[in-house]
Design a protein around this motif. Sequence first.
Motif, mmCIF file in Angstrom:
data_model
loop_
_atom_site.group_PDB
_atom_site.id
_atom_site.type_symbol
_atom_site.label_atom_id
_atom_site.label_comp_id
_atom_site.label_asym_id
_atom_site.label_seq_id
_atom_site.Cartn_x
_atom_site.Cartn_y
_atom_site.Cartn_z
ATOM 1 N N CYS A 40 52.918 36.506 40.819
ATOM 2 C CA CYS A 40 51.495 36.290 41.228
ATOM 3 C C CYS A 40 51.432 35.106 42.587
ATOM 4 O O CYS A 40 50.719 35.514 43.591
ATOM 5 N N VAL A 41 52.098 34.093 41.940
ATOM 6 C CA VAL A 41 52.263 32.756 43.053
ATOM 7 C C VAL A 41 52.869 33.558 44.489
ATOM 8 O O VAL A 41 52.569 33.208 45.603
ATOM 9 N N TRP A 98 43.773 31.097 47.501
ATOM 10 C CA TRP A 98 43.658 32.277 46.606
ATOM 11 C C TRP A 98 43.699 31.728 44.957
ATOM 12 O O TRP A 98 44.121 30.618 44.664
ATOM 13 N N GLU A 99 42.986 32.463 44.279
ATOM 14 C CA GLU A 99 42.798 31.851 42.789
ATOM 15 C C GLU A 99 43.313 32.875 41.776
ATOM 16 O O GLU A 99 42.928 34.151 42.092
ATOM 17 N N PRO A 100 43.779 32.584 40.939
ATOM 18 C CA PRO A 100 44.314 33.474 39.818
ATOM 19 C C PRO A 100 43.170 33.864 38.706
ATOM 20 O O PRO A 100 42.242 32.998 38.393
ATOM 21 N N GLU A 101 43.299 35.118 38.168
ATOM 22 C CA GLU A 101 42.385 35.390 37.045
ATOM 23 C C GLU A 101 41.092 34.895 36.900
ATOM 24 O O GLU A 101 40.487 34.150 36.161
ATOM 25 N N LEU A 102 40.143 35.180 38.095
ATOM 26 C CA LEU A 102 38.617 34.781 37.841
ATOM 27 C C LEU A 102 38.152 35.969 37.085
ATOM 28 O O LEU A 102 37.993 37.134 37.549
ATOM 29 N N ALA A 103 37.187 35.560 36.303
ATOM 30 C CA ALA A 103 36.190 36.545 35.509
ATOM 31 C C ALA A 103 35.038 37.160 36.142
ATOM 32 O O ALA A 103 34.445 36.311 36.937
ATOM 33 N N HIS A 104 34.941 38.320 36.368
ATOM 34 C CA HIS A 104 33.849 39.138 36.898
ATOM 35 C C HIS A 104 32.997 39.893 35.821
ATOM 36 O O HIS A 104 33.689 40.928 35.408
ATOM 37 N N ARG A 105 31.800 39.593 35.360
ATOM 38 C CA ARG A 105 31.123 40.376 34.427
ATOM 39 C C ARG A 105 30.871 41.635 34.899
ATOM 40 O O ARG A 105 30.421 41.777 36.025
#
Length: 351
Positions: A125-126, A148-155
Amino acid sequence: MTTATPPMPAAVSPALSTLAQQALPVLYQHRLVATSQLHRLLTPHTRRAVYLRRQLSILRSLGLAASTERRGARSGPTLGRSELLWYVTPRGAEVVEHDGQITPRAYRISPEAAASQLQEHTRSCVETGLLFTEWARHLGDECGPLDWEPELAHRMRDGDSRLGDDAFLIPDGVLHYTHTTPDGARKLLTFFLEVDRSTMHVARLGKKLSAYARYATYTPAPAGPGRRANSSPGREAWRDRYAKFPRMLFILTGASASSLARRIDDLRALADADPRLHRAGIAAGATTLDQLHQHGPFAPIVTPLLGSPGPCDVLLSPEPTSPDPSTTTRANVPPAPTSRLASQETRATTS
């Protein structure tokens, strides 16, 4: 021009060099990063990572960062040397959060997790985000180490829930990229990234596609007694976070080129059979990590998952913005016309 990593305030870390102050938020955000990846991200102008390694050692001696050996991998000029993967300690995370320039994350990587089988997925991923950053630097675009940001939660559904269940869509990464076209226009791009190392059946990738379709059409229920409003009423939840629904990119690796091509064909078949995906109208495509490395995001390296299978670039537009990948490589792409861009006013558009 890439986005520079902001230094941390001197009052917070008076003993740290500028490079160490840049490295700490990168480790915080990306969780587990190899020395070689940090070298390419933060000191690409140097041939060797001697000074970077010294600064990482200082971070470790101050209790702000720690390292673990990469499982089953050997690298470096000395035969048998293990590649080190770096991460922030709880104390290092506190220093980064005190700065206030990065969104705080509840997740803390433990020494056990850093040494686990999750290493390779996190490293891939990096590597994906790093390749976008390197190509942005090469093309005169903008995509920095923290873009870039890893694993952002989206409801994507209402009701009580916890992270990890089907109430949340969690992409491997959300990447922001500013692309300057040949005519000087600037496009502000956002991508959902899914990195596939060929370790799961392709049907699970199909389920991920369906989850994106659910998120694209999810409209939160109106606020009521005991219910907090999380979005503007009557419209999709994603519009509170993004100006336009991000493009989806599946980045495949971990197998031969022919195996990955078959995997992409299977993923196209799953996408074509999903009516929810057709209704959502999502722009989605797949490519390989090797193609991204060799030819860059604006060569025709992407196979759309819906519609014509003809190759396109990451914009998922019919006409690629770069020449054929057989003639476009990291070695022979001409440098970006920086003098022209510097003298010409451009208007940024969200695309």
